[in-house]
Design a protein around this motif. Structure first.
Motif, PDB file in Angstrom:
ATOM      1  N   ASP A   1       0.825  -1.220   0.000  1.00 29.59           N
ATOM      2  CA  ASP A   1       0.000   0.000   0.000  1.00 29.59           C
ATOM      3  C   ASP A   1       0.855   1.265   0.000  1.00 29.59           C
ATOM      4  O   ASP A   1       0.548   2.229  -0.713  1.00 29.59           O
ATOM      5  CB  ASP A   1      -0.954   0.005   1.200  1.00 29.59           C
TER       6      ASP A   1
ATOM      7  N   LYS B   1       1.019   4.010  -3.070  1.00 29.75           N
ATOM      8  CA  LYS B   1       0.809   5.446  -2.850  1.00 29.75           C
ATOM      9  C   LYS B   1       1.976   6.253  -3.441  1.00 29.75           C
ATOM     10  O   LYS B   1       1.748   7.256  -4.122  1.00 29.75           O
ATOM     11  CB  LYS B   1       0.664   5.724  -1.356  1.00 29.75           C
TER      12      LYS B   1
ATOM     13  N   ARG C   1       1.618   6.256  -7.257  1.00 26.36           N
ATOM     14  CA  ARG C   1       0.550   7.161  -7.728  1.00 26.36           C
ATOM     15  C   ARG C   1       0.961   8.627  -7.605  1.00 26.36           C
ATOM     16  O   ARG C   1       0.695   9.425  -8.495  1.00 26.36           O
ATOM     17  CB  ARG C   1      -0.738   6.915  -6.939  1.00 26.36           C
ATOM     18  N   GLU C   2       1.610   8.984  -6.520  1.00 24.61           N
ATOM     19  CA  GLU C   2       1.950  10.387  -6.276  1.00 24.61           C
ATOM     20  C   GLU C   2       3.185  10.866  -7.047  1.00 24.61           C
ATOM     21  O   GLU C   2       3.271  12.047  -7.381  1.00 24.61           O
ATOM     22  CB  GLU C   2       2.174  10.618  -4.783  1.00 24.61           C
TER      23      GLU C   2
END
Length: 166
Positions: free
Chosen positions: A75, A79, A82-83
């Motif tokens: 996870d 993240k 994605r960022e």
């Protein structure tokens, strides 16, 4: 245009202690596979949280480094992807790979696909990794669950059996 497939090194084993040139084998096998299918793309084992200065994929021999992603779970890596990567030019728009504890023990790699409805994962051997990542970037799993071996891993043999014989 070359597309970079990010690989996060998340296992708490110093890179110089990886078994028998494991990182080199990952890079060499994936390049062999992508050349076999005439595709484009390169694995890029991330050695920093910044991708701004990266202009080529990883090449063997991989020099020892300290990963900024040690002990991060799926996870947290998702993240970060994605960022920091997903919307960047020349990088994948939905896929990445993770070198984890299982990679060190059985030379498989965790492939991940970031979808609107969440994250899907699958394991593959090193050779099969770019076959599947490339197909995921095009929007589909190339291989079905039935194509995985008894350990749930996509293998070189399965990939080779699907390709026209040379």
């Amino acid at each position: 245009m070359t597309e970079f497939y990010p690989v996060f090194y998340a296992v708490d084993v110093p890179t110089e202690l990886c078994p028998n040139g494991m990182l080199d084998e990952l890079v060499i096998s994936s390049k062999e596979a992508i050349n076999r299918i005439g595709g484009v793309g390169q694995l890029c084992i991330l050695q920093s949280t910044s991708i701004s200065n990266i202009n080529s994929g990883s090449t063997a021999p991989i020099q020892p480094f300290t990963s900024p992603f040690l002990n991060q779970d799926l996870d947290a890596i998702h993240k970060l992807y994605r960022e920091n990567i997903q919307s960047k030019d020349d990088w994948t728009t939905s896929t990445f790979a993770i070198i984890d504890e299982k990679t060190v023990s059985d030379k498989t790699i965790l492939l991940a696909c970031s979808l609107r409805e969440g994250l899907e994962t699958r394991r593959s051997d090193f050779y099969a990794s770019l076959f599947e990542l490339l197909s995921l970037e095009m929007g589909t799993w190339l291989f079905e669950d039935d194509d995985l071996n008894q350990n749930g891993v996509l293998t070189r043999e399965t990939c080779e059996n699907r390709l026209p014989q040379e």
